[in-house]
Design an enzyme around this catalytic site. Structure first.
Site, short mmCIF file in Angstrom:
data_model
loop_
_atom_site.label_atom_id
_atom_site.label_comp_id
_atom_site.label_asym_id
_atom_site.label_seq_id
_atom_site.Cartn_x
_atom_site.Cartn_y
_atom_site.Cartn_z
N TYR A 39 0.82 -1.21 0.00
CA TYR A 39 0.00 0.00 0.00
C TYR A 39 0.85 1.25 0.00
O TYR A 39 2.04 1.24 0.30
CB TYR A 39 -0.93 0.03 1.22
N PHE A 50 2.43 9.53 3.56
CA PHE A 50 2.78 9.39 4.97
C PHE A 50 3.22 7.97 5.32
O PHE A 50 3.82 7.74 6.36
CB PHE A 50 1.64 9.84 5.90
N ASP A 51 2.93 7.01 4.45
CA ASP A 51 3.35 5.63 4.72
C ASP A 51 3.27 4.83 3.42
O ASP A 51 2.41 5.08 2.59
CB ASP A 51 2.45 4.99 5.78
N ILE A 70 -7.27 0.51 10.84
CA ILE A 70 -8.39 1.45 10.85
C ILE A 70 -9.63 0.78 10.24
O ILE A 70 -9.53 -0.13 9.43
CB ILE A 70 -8.04 2.76 10.12
N TYR A 96 -8.37 7.95 11.49
CA TYR A 96 -7.80 8.26 12.80
C TYR A 96 -8.57 9.33 13.55
O TYR A 96 -8.14 9.77 14.62
CB TYR A 96 -6.32 8.65 12.65
N PHE A 113 -5.59 5.69 0.27
CA PHE A 113 -4.66 4.57 0.17
C PHE A 113 -4.82 3.90 -1.18
O PHE A 113 -5.94 3.71 -1.65
CB PHE A 113 -4.96 3.51 1.24
#
Length: 188
Positions: A39, A50-51, A70, A96, A113
């Site tokens: 992902y 961010f990731d 999540i 979040y 995502f």
């Protein structure tokens, strides 16, 4: 493809299929609840990554319904099949929330995502209906990987053939130009 599917019914979790899985691909079930994914997550507001598992080519593994990810991921991955790539847009209430996840995810952030379902399997210690069911599932996954590899190889060969044909055309034109120049300037 490209159709937006409202998974939550309130616009909180939207899924867009980027790449469909093969028609006979398996998906998560009660007995195949552990999933492996690739992902990349970005902040919707800024587009900042961010990731990502792509940087180190890692796999993220988790069990659906165990509360380890999540809410939007639990919802979205249940609808996917192995080999599928989907864009999942998650409103804060399904991500979040007002707390965010400092320092990378601010409060009340909408997240996007791009997720690829790589595999799904039983959790350790879970018993499947039978060993033959597990063998069949593993054979199916192996066949899917082989089909994907064969397709990539076929596409590569087509590209190589096209390059070779283009090079042959260019060479033929060059040869034709050389031959036109022969015989000129010689007296009778």
């Amino acid at each position: 493809m490209g159709e937006v599917i409202d998974l939550s019914g309130d616009g909180g979790v939207l899924k867009t299929i980027v790449q469909r899985a093969k028609p006979n691909a398996v998906g998560p079930t009660e007995s195949l609840s552990v999933v492996d994914v690739h992902y990349e997550g970005v902040l919707a507001e800024t587009g900042k990554v961010f990731d990502s598992t792509h940087e180190d080519n890692s796999i993220f593994t988790f069990e659906l319904g165990a509360g380890t990810v999540i809410k939007s991921w639990d919802m979205a991955l249940r609808t996917m099949k192995v080999g599928e790539v989907a864009k999942i847009t998650c409103k804060p209430g399904y991500a979040y929330g007002s707390a965010g996840s400092p320092p990378d995810i601010p409060p009340d952030a909408t997240l996007i995502f791009e997720v690829e379902l790589v595999a799904c399997r039983p959790r350790k210690g879970a018993s499947l209906g039978s060993v033959s069911d597990e063998k069949a599932r593993l054979e199916e996954l192996k066949r899917q990987r082989e089909n994907a590899a064969a397709l990539k190889e076929e596409e590569k060969k087509k590209r190589e053939d096209a390059k070779a044909a283009a090079a042959a055309r260019v060479q033929a034109k060059l040869d034709a130009k050389k031959n036109l120049g022969k015989g000129k300037g010689k007296g009778k």
